[in-house]
Design a protein around this motif. Sequence first.
Motif, short mmCIF file in Angstrom:
data_model
loop_
_atom_site.label_atom_id
_atom_site.label_comp_id
_atom_site.label_asym_id
_atom_site.label_seq_id
_atom_site.Cartn_x
_atom_site.Cartn_y
_atom_site.Cartn_z
N HIS A 46 -3.40 -8.54 -5.64
CA HIS A 46 -3.14 -7.27 -6.31
C HIS A 46 -1.91 -6.55 -5.74
N LEU A 47 -1.51 -6.89 -4.54
CA LEU A 47 -0.32 -6.27 -3.94
C LEU A 47 0.94 -6.56 -4.75
N ASP A 49 1.28 -6.57 -7.83
CA ASP A 49 1.35 -5.74 -9.04
C ASP A 49 1.52 -4.25 -8.70
N SER A 50 1.58 -3.90 -7.43
CA SER A 50 1.65 -2.49 -7.05
C SER A 50 3.06 -1.93 -7.24
N PRO A 51 3.16 -0.63 -7.50
CA PRO A 51 4.48 0.00 -7.65
C PRO A 51 5.33 -0.12 -6.38
N LEU A 52 4.70 -0.03 -5.21
CA LEU A 52 5.48 -0.15 -3.97
C LEU A 52 6.08 -1.54 -3.83
N TYR A 53 5.34 -2.56 -4.23
CA TYR A 53 5.88 -3.91 -4.16
C TYR A 53 7.05 -4.08 -5.12
N ARG A 54 6.93 -3.50 -6.32
CA ARG A 54 8.04 -3.58 -7.28
C ARG A 54 9.27 -2.87 -6.74
N ARG A 55 9.08 -1.72 -6.10
CA ARG A 55 10.22 -1.01 -5.49
C ARG A 55 10.84 -1.85 -4.39
N PHE A 80 6.06 -3.35 2.33
CA PHE A 80 6.17 -4.14 1.11
C PHE A 80 7.47 -4.93 1.06
N SER A 84 7.49 -8.80 0.56
CA SER A 84 8.38 -9.36 -0.46
C SER A 84 9.25 -10.47 0.13
#
Length: 163
Positions: A46-47, A49-55, A80, A84
């Motif tokens: 689920h990490l 899909d998190s907004p912090l991971y996308r950032r 993150f 990444s």
Amino acid sequence: MIDRLLELPLGWGLLAFWCIAMLRANGSYWLGRGIAAGTSLSRFSHLLDSPLYRRAQVMAERWGVLAVPLSFLTVGVQTFVQISAGVARMPLRRYLPAVAVGCAIWALIYATIGMAVILAWLKSGGHWLVPVLLLAAIVTLMVRRRASSASRRQEPAVSGTAP
């Protein structure tokens, strides 16, 4: 533990904070490698899909290997970015020097300014923490709202009718 860190000479304090940061950052990197190896089988999937991971991904795409040390100047994104880097399987020959520099930056900040803030908070009883956090939240919301409205103004209008 904080008292012991405060009693250390600056050099030893820097080393202690650097080691703490290296353990945390490298743990996050290897967590990312593990996620990449078995994302669908991991409870950490689920990490991704998190907004912090996308950032963190956007930061890594923009800055490449420089995202790793630069992430230590941020709050909330640095873990993150390390995850990444692990998911992207950044080669250790690039990751280790970058994370060592980032951890040195983090250690310098926390061994000087960070510990001074923590010590002041402990001595004051922490009464000023709530107003400071509230002010930071308000400023963050205002900045995000401005950035969001600016990006909406720059987007071309989409017509609902076909030509």
